[in-house]
Design an enzyme around this catalytic site. Structure first.
Site, PDB file in Angstrom:
ATOM      1  N   ILE A  91     -81.137 -62.643  -4.737  1.00  0.00           N
ATOM      2  CA  ILE A  91     -81.217 -61.986  -3.484  1.00  0.00           C
ATOM      3  C   ILE A  91     -82.380 -62.238  -2.714  1.00  0.00           C
ATOM      4  O   ILE A  91     -83.451 -62.004  -3.196  1.00  0.00           O
ATOM      5  CB  ILE A  91     -81.293 -60.304  -3.597  1.00  0.00           C
ATOM      6  CG1 ILE A  91     -80.042 -59.815  -4.251  1.00  0.00           C
ATOM      7  CG2 ILE A  91     -81.558 -59.563  -2.118  1.00  0.00           C
ATOM      8  CD1 ILE A  91     -79.992 -58.259  -4.495  1.00  0.00           C
ATOM      9  N   SER A  92     -82.250 -62.779  -1.593  1.00  0.00           N
ATOM     10  CA  SER A  92     -83.454 -63.357  -0.767  1.00  0.00           C
ATOM     11  C   SER A  92     -84.464 -62.294  -0.473  1.00  0.00           C
ATOM     12  O   SER A  92     -84.234 -61.251  -0.290  1.00  0.00           O
ATOM     13  CB  SER A  92     -83.058 -64.160   0.340  1.00  0.00           C
ATOM     14  OG  SER A  92     -82.290 -65.349   0.092  1.00  0.00           O
ATOM     15  N   ALA A  93     -85.663 -62.889  -0.240  1.00  0.00           N
ATOM     16  CA  ALA A  93     -86.933 -61.984   0.304  1.00  0.00           C
ATOM     17  C   ALA A  93     -86.642 -61.375   1.528  1.00  0.00           C
ATOM     18  O   ALA A  93     -85.984 -61.892   2.266  1.00  0.00           O
ATOM     19  CB  ALA A  93     -88.112 -62.812   0.146  1.00  0.00           C
TER      20      ALA A  93
END
Length: 646
Positions: A124-126
Site C-alpha cells: 500500500i503506497s504512502a
C-alpha cells in the site's frame, strides 16, 4: 497503491527509505540533492524535478512523526507541500486511509509511509504518493477512471469521489485477494460514510491483467492510473486504454513516474512527475495474450444473452396489491412441492417425487446419449433422453452456467381437458390440472387479474385452457390475432398448427404464465418448443431455448458434440436465430477437424460451408492484427523518448 506484480526482494525499495535508516539516508540524500541542485543550476536537471526531490526530502523528515487521525495525516501532507489540490484533500478526507488498511496494520494507517502486506504479497503506497497520483491525474466530475493494480481500493475510492455521480471508476488487479479487499473496503465505506455515499459515483472492481485486451476496458477511459512499473516496450498497450478523444495515463516506467497525455489527434506528450520505485507489473507473453483473447472471444461466441423476465409488467394487476415479484415468489413455492408434475417431452406427466420413480412413464433422467437435431414440428424423435454432463473440453462458462440455472428453475405444466373441468385426459397421467389451478390461484393471491380461463388451444385429440389476456400480452401472434378487429378475434378456440406437439404447447403455455422453461427438457423437446416459440412470437422463450441447446452442446463429449453442432447451425439458419448461429459457428470453428470428420457435416450445404470458411479467415485476420498490435510503434507513431534528469 497496490503493485500487482510478484514481490521481488531485490526491489523492495518503496517510494521512500525505511524509517529505521532515515538518518543515514537523510545525509546521503542531502549530499545527493546538493549535487543535483548544482547540476540544475548548470541546466542539466529541470528545476521542477529538483523541487520535487527537495519536497521528498521534507517528507522523509516529516514521516518520523505518526499522525493521530486521518485529518492530521491529510493536514501534514498539506503542510509539507505534498498535497495542494482542495478537491484531492476533500477526497482523501472522505476516504480515510484506515478503512483501506488491513486490521493487522491499523497502527501504520496514519503514518506517511508505505505498508508491506506480507500475507497478501502486495504494497500500500504512502499517502503522499497517493496524493501525488491523484493530483497529477486531475480527475474531474464526469471522468472515466481506470485504476490498474487497485490493491486495497484507496485510489479507486478517491477517484469515485472526484469523478462524482456522473463519472465511472473501474479497478482491476491480477490478485483475487486484492480484488476482494478492494470490493469489501469500498462497500464498507459506502455503508459507514454518508459523505462517501452521497459524493461517490459507481465503482466496479474485477480481476484482470490489463495487458490482455478487454472489450470493457480498451478505449473507454480518459484517466488511467497504473500502480506498478511498466516496461517501456509495453507502454503503448496501456495507452490503448485511453479514449480515442484523448486523456491522461499516469504510470511508473523504469524509475520515473510519467504522465502521458494523448491529444484528440493521437499525439502523445509526456512529463516526468517524480522519481519512484514500484514493483513490476506482471507482463504476459505475446502467446499468453493471444490465447487469452481467443478464449474471451470464444466465450463471447458461445454465450447466449437472455432478456429479463417481463411477466409482472405484461399482465394486469390489482391496484395497490403490492404484488411486485410476489407472483413469481408464490409460483416458486407452489412448484417446488413434490405433488407438482413435470412435463415430459412426449406429453406424459412425470412426477418429480422419488415415490414415482417406479412409474411406467418415460423418465427425463435416463442416461442415454442426447440427440440435438434439426427436428421439424411433429418429429417422431421425441424420446431422446438427456445425458449427464460429460467431457473435459474447454467450454464457455457463461453459457454452461446459464443452462444449469435454467434447468434448475422451478416450473409447472399448464394443461387442462377439453371439457374445462378438473379432470385430465386419461392418457396424460394426473397432477397437471391441479398445477393449472395453482398457477391461477398463485396469480390471484399476488394480485394478478385473470379470472376463469376464457379460451382454449385445440390440437389433435387434446386441448389446453388459457386466458386471452395472457396470450395477448405475452405472445406476438396472439396479440396480432386478438387485436385485429376481425371476426376470429373473438373466437374462444384457437387451433394449433399441425405438427406442434402437446408437450411443446404445454411448454409454451407454461412460459407464458411463469416466464420459465419446463425443467429437465431434453434437447429434442427444446427444439420442438423453439419452433412453437418462433411461430407464436415469444422472443425471451426463444432465448431460453437457445441457451438450453448451447449449454447441452457444451456438456456433450467432443465426438457427440461435433456431430450435433452442424444440426444446430441448420436450425439457427432455418429460424433466423442469430445467437444460436453464432454459437454453432464458434463451436465448429474451434473443433473444425472433429466436426468435418463427423456424420453431422453432411447436414451443411455449400453456402454454410463457405460461411464457415469466411469465419475462419476472419479469425486468422483478427489474430494477425492482434500480434501486429503487440509490437511497439515505430516511426512517426513512436512514443516520445524518455527525458533523463541526469
Amino acid at each position: 497503491m497496490a503493485e500487482p506484480g510478484d514481490y521481488d526482494p531485490a526491489r523492495d525499495v518503496e517510494e521512500e527509505p525505511d524509517l529505521e535508516d532515515a538518518e543515514d539516508q537523510d545525509n546521503d540524500d542531502l549530499h545527493g540533492n546538493r549535487r543535483r541542485r548544482a547540476r540544475a543550476l548548470a541546466g542539466e536537471i529541470p528545476l521542477e524535478g529538483l523541487l520535487r526531490l527537495l519536497a521528498g526530502q521534507r517528507v522523509i523528515v516529516e514521516q518520523r512523526r505518526a499522525a493521530g487521525s486521518n485529518e492530521e495525516l491529510v493536514s501534514g501532507l498539506k503542510r509539507t507541500g505534498m498535497l495542494n489540490s482542495e478537491a484531492v484533500q476533500l477526497a482523501m478526507l472522505t476516504c480515510p486511509r484506515g478503512v483501506f488498511v488491513p486490521e493487522a496494520y491499523w497502527r501504520e494507517a496514519w503514518v506517511d509511509s508505505p505498508i508491506r502486506v506480507e500475507e497478501e504479497d502486495f504494497n500500500i503506497s504512502a499517502p503522499h504518493m497517493h496524493a501525488q497520483l491523484l493530483e497529477s491525474l486531475d480527475i474531474c466530475p464526469g471522468d472515466r477512471v481506470l485504476d490498474v493494480g487497485c490493491g486495497c481500493g484507496f485510489i479507486a475510492a478517491c477517484a469515485a469521489v472526484l469523478a462524482g455521480k456522473s463519472g465511472r471508476v473501474v479497478g482491476v488487479d491480477i490478485k483475487p485477494t486484492c480484488v476482494k479487499l478492494s470490493q469489501d473496503n469500498i462497500a464498507r465505506l459506502a455503508v459507514t460514510s454518508s459523505d462517501f455515499a452521497s459524493a461517490a459515483g459507481p465503482v466496479e472492481i474485477f480481476k484482470h491483467n490489463v495487458f490482455i485486451p478487454h472489450q470493457q476496458l480498451r478505449g473507454k477511459f480518459n484517466k488511467v492510473c497504473v500502480g506498478a512499473t511498466c516496461p517501456e516496450e509495453r507502454l503503448h498497450l496501456l495507452l490503448h486504454l485511453l479514449e480515442p478523444a484523448g486523456g491522461k495515463l499516469l504510470a511508473p516506467v523504469d524509475s520515473d513516474l510519467r504522465l502521458y497525455t494523448r491529444g484528440a489527434d493521437g499525439s502523445i506528450r509526456q512529463r516526468m512527475v517524480s522519481s519512484v520505485r514500484f514493483s513490476d507489473l506482471e507482463v504476459p507473453s505475446d502467446a499468453s495474450i493471444v490465447l487469452s483473447v481467443m478464449q474471451q472471444e470464444r466465450a463471447a461466441q458461445m454465450a447466449v444473452a437472455v432478456s429479463s423476465p417481463t411477466l409482472n409488467t405484461d399482465l394486469p394487476h390489482q391496484a395497490n396489491s403490492g404484488c411486485g415479484g410476489g407472483f413469481m415468489q408464490i409460483l416458486s413455492t407452489c412448484f417446488n412441492g413434490n405433488s407438482i408434475s413435470s412435463i415430459g417431452q412426449n406429453g406424459h406427466s412425470v412426477n418429480t417425487s422419488s415415490q414415482h420413480a417406479g412409474s411406467d412413464h418415460d423418465s427425463l433422467q435416463t442416461p442415454e446419449t442426447p440427440v440435438i437435431r434439426n427436428h421439424k414440428p411433429g418429429s417422431s424423435n421425441g424420446h431422446a433422453a438427456a445425458a449427464a454432463p460429460a467431457g473435459e473440453e474447454e467450454t464457455a462458462a457463461a453459457a454452461s452456467a446459464e443452462a444449469d440455472m435454467l434447468a434448475e428453475a422451478p416450473a409447472a405444466p399448464v394443461a387442462a381437458s377439453a371439457g374445462g373441468d378438473d379432470t385430465h385426459m386419461s392418457d396424460h397421467g394426473t397432477g397437471s390440472s391441479s398445477a393449472v389451478k395453482q398457477v391461477w390461484q398463485a396469480g390471484a393471491a399476488a394480485g394478478l387479474v385473470l379470472g376463469e380461463p376464457d379460451c382454449e388451444l385445440l390440437g389433435p385429440g387434446w386441448s389446453l385452457q388459457a386466458h386471452k389476456q395472457v396470450l395477448k400480452s405475452r405472445a406476438a401472434h396472439f396479440r396480432a390475432r386478438l387485436s385485429s378487429g376481425m371476426r376470429d378475434a373473438h373466437d374462444c378456440q384457437h387451433k394449433v398448427p399441425e405438427g406442434f406437439t402437446l408437450a411443446a404447447m404445454q411448454g409454451l403455455l407454461l412460459y407464458l404464465y411463469t416466464d420459465q422453461l419446463p425443467p429437465g427438457l431434453e434437447p429434442a423437446a427444446v427444439v420442438e418448443l423453439l419452433h412453437a416459440a418462433a411461430y407464436y412470437g415469444t422472443p425471451r422463450l426463444i432465448e431460453l431455448c437457445e441457451a438450453s441447446l448451447v449449454g447441452e452442446l457444451l456438456r456433450l463429449p467432443l465426438p457427440a458434440a461435433a456431430a450435433e453442432a452442424p444440426h444446430l447451425l441448420c436450425l439457427a439458419d432455418e429460424l433466423g436465430l442469430a445467437q444460436l448461429r453464432r454459437a454453432a459457428v464458434g463451436f465448429i470453428a474451434q473443433h473444425y477437424a472433429d466436426v468435418q470428420a463427423s456424420e453431422g457435416w453432411a447436414a451443411l450445404d455449400k453456402a454454410q460451408v463457405e460461411a464457415l470458411a469466411g469465419d475462419l479467415a476472419g479469425q486468422l485476420a483478427r489474430l494477425t492484427g492482434l500480434l501486429r498490435d503487440l509490437e511497439p510503434p515505430s516511426g512517426a507513431a513512436a512514443l516520445p523518448k524518455r527525458r533523463s534528469w541526469w
